[in-house]
Design an enzyme around this catalytic site. Structure first.
Site, PDB file in Angstrom:
ATOM      1  N   HIS A  96      36.043  50.207  32.202  1.00 37.95           N
ATOM      2  CA  HIS A  96      34.942  50.757  32.999  1.00 37.95           C
ATOM      3  C   HIS A  96      34.595  52.194  32.549  1.00 37.95           C
ATOM      4  O   HIS A  96      34.488  53.108  33.365  1.00 37.95           O
ATOM      5  CB  HIS A  96      35.299  50.737  34.485  1.00 37.95           C
ATOM      6  CG  HIS A  96      35.612  49.369  35.006  1.00 37.95           C
ATOM      7  ND1 HIS A  96      34.669  48.369  35.112  1.00 37.95           N
ATOM      8  CD2 HIS A  96      36.784  48.821  35.436  1.00 37.95           C
ATOM      9  CE1 HIS A  96      35.237  47.269  35.594  1.00 37.95           C
ATOM     10  NE2 HIS A  96      36.511  47.513  35.797  1.00 37.95           N
ATOM     11  N   SER A 220      14.616  40.844  44.268  1.00 37.39           N
ATOM     12  CA  SER A 220      14.967  42.254  44.360  1.00 37.39           C
ATOM     13  C   SER A 220      13.811  43.183  43.995  1.00 37.39           C
ATOM     14  O   SER A 220      13.339  43.189  42.848  1.00 37.39           O
ATOM     15  CB  SER A 220      16.160  42.553  43.444  1.00 37.39           C
ATOM     16  OG  SER A 220      16.510  43.915  43.526  1.00 37.39           O
ATOM     17  N   ASP A 270      33.561  50.492  40.346  1.00 34.44           N
ATOM     18  CA  ASP A 270      34.203  50.698  39.041  1.00 34.44           C
ATOM     19  C   ASP A 270      33.201  51.124  37.985  1.00 34.44           C
ATOM     20  O   ASP A 270      33.557  51.811  37.018  1.00 34.44           O
ATOM     21  CB  ASP A 270      34.899  49.413  38.575  1.00 34.44           C
ATOM     22  CG  ASP A 270      36.270  49.231  39.189  1.00 34.44           C
ATOM     23  OD1 ASP A 270      36.981  50.226  39.357  1.00 34.44           O
ATOM     24  OD2 ASP A 270      36.629  48.087  39.517  1.00 34.44           O
TER      25      ASP A 270
END
Length: 362
Positions: A96, A220, A270
């Site tokens: 990450h 969205s 993360d």
């Protein structure tokens, strides 16, 4: 090859990179596996269990890092661990890096070749090493969200499934991938009112069919997210752009207009988090409140169910560990384009395009 598995040192992280069954596979193939003493204690696997599988026990992390050619971990190395890594070694773990400049710089400085679980790909475009952890985090997100809704936790005091004559909680899931789908399964099972938001109409169609229209699917846009957020009791952030920082879908300004006691669970933390008000937390201190909104932003959510998570992760990482150990780094990467996508750091440079772009933009 000499393979090393250190004990995880991130706060309340009990998962382990290899379980005894996988150690046995590697030892049978002619490799030498070193396990740091106590690495499996948190999930009930003893040093004797590892020795019975053919592993050798290293007394300290320093001794293990000093000899291992391939380091297999779960979570990203902490800075003290980076100081023990060096050129010629291969690190295989979650990284990450797009949201962690300090770690990226430390890995470049030490010269290790670092392969990130979360960017290894598959033929269908999925992320096979991230998927089981995403599924677990998705399921957990509803559990922890339900608990955070308790009044004593700062929540609004709403039961997800409601009661006879009382409407259920409104759960909004941002992202319809592995984590979002798993979250929806649990939320529907608890009889909540569930909406899933995604940018892919095809994915929304798949979700509608899978859940037999027991959820609302929403395309969205900033407008649709804002509208849903204002009436939500629990919002789960499950968006993912492989390797890249998560987009900020809820702004700080929106928080001030939302219902007091609403809960935000940021699975994407993360990768920097998908809420503007998100900041990393730990299992030791998992929540905080901003403008009356409860935030749960633990960076290693699956670590809370460490035994389940460890075995689920080991099931998918073993073929890649065997390839790296059996062929060596160069040949394994050359022969497997999906494993090559996992390489984030090599010879002192960030080599993953999305990670490099977001680190430069940060």
């Amino acid at each position: 090859m000499e393979i090393g598995v250190p004990k995880e040192i991130k706060v309340h992280e009990y998962r382990v990179g290899l379980v005894p069954a996988n150690v046995r596979e590697l030892v049978t193939a002619g490799h030498e596996v070193w396990i740091e003493s106590g690495a499996g204690d948190g999930i009930g696997i003893t040093d004797m269990d590892y020795e019975a599988a053919g592993a050798r026990i290293a007394p300290t992390a320093k001794a293990l890092f000093a000899r291992a050619q391939l380091i297999v971990k779960v979570k990203e190395p902490q800075l003290p661990e980076c100081a023990m890594l060096g050129r010629g070694q291969v690190l295989f773990a979650f990284l990450h890096l797009a949201a962690d400049r300090a770690l990226a710089e430390a890995l470049c400085k030490c010269g290790v070749s670092a392969i990130a679980y979360e960017t290894v790909t598959a033929d269908d475009g999925s992320l096979p090493l991230l998927t089981p952890m995403s599924e677990i985090a998705g399921r957990m997100s509803v559990q922890v969200g339900a608990t955070c809704l308790h009044k004593i936790k700062g929540g609004s005091g709403i039961l997800l499934g409601g009661a006879a004559g009382v409407e259920p909680a409104k759960v909004v899931i941002l992202g319809g991938g592995a984590a979002g789908c798993s979250a929806a399964e649990i939320a529907v099972g608890l009889q909540a009112d569930v909406s899933v938001v995604d940018v892919s109409v095809a994915r929304l169609r798949q979700l509608a069919q899978r859940f037999a229209n027991t959820i609302e699917t929403v395309y969205s846009t900033a407008h649709s997210i804002e509208s849903l957020a204002l009436s939500a009791d629990l919002i789960i952030g499950a968006v993912l752009i492989p390797g890249a920082a998560a987009p900020k879908l809820l702004t700080r300004a929106m928080l001030r207009r939302m219902k007091a006691g609403c809960v935000l669970v940021d699975i994407a933390i993360d990768q920097g988090g998908c809420f503007e008000s998100s900041r990393p937390t730990t299992h030791a201190d998992p929540t905080y409140i901003v403008d009356g909104i409860v935030h749960y932003c633990v960076t290693n959510m699956p670590g809370a169910v460490a035994r389940t998570s460890t075995f689920a992760l080991n099931n998918v990482t073993l073929p890649f560990v065997k390839a790296l150990a059996g062929k060596g780094y160069d040949r394994a990467i050359r022969e497997d384009r999906h494993l090559a996508c996992g390489v984030n750091v090599h010879q002192g440079r960030i080599v993953h395009e999305a990670v490099a772009r977001d680190l430069m933009a940060a």
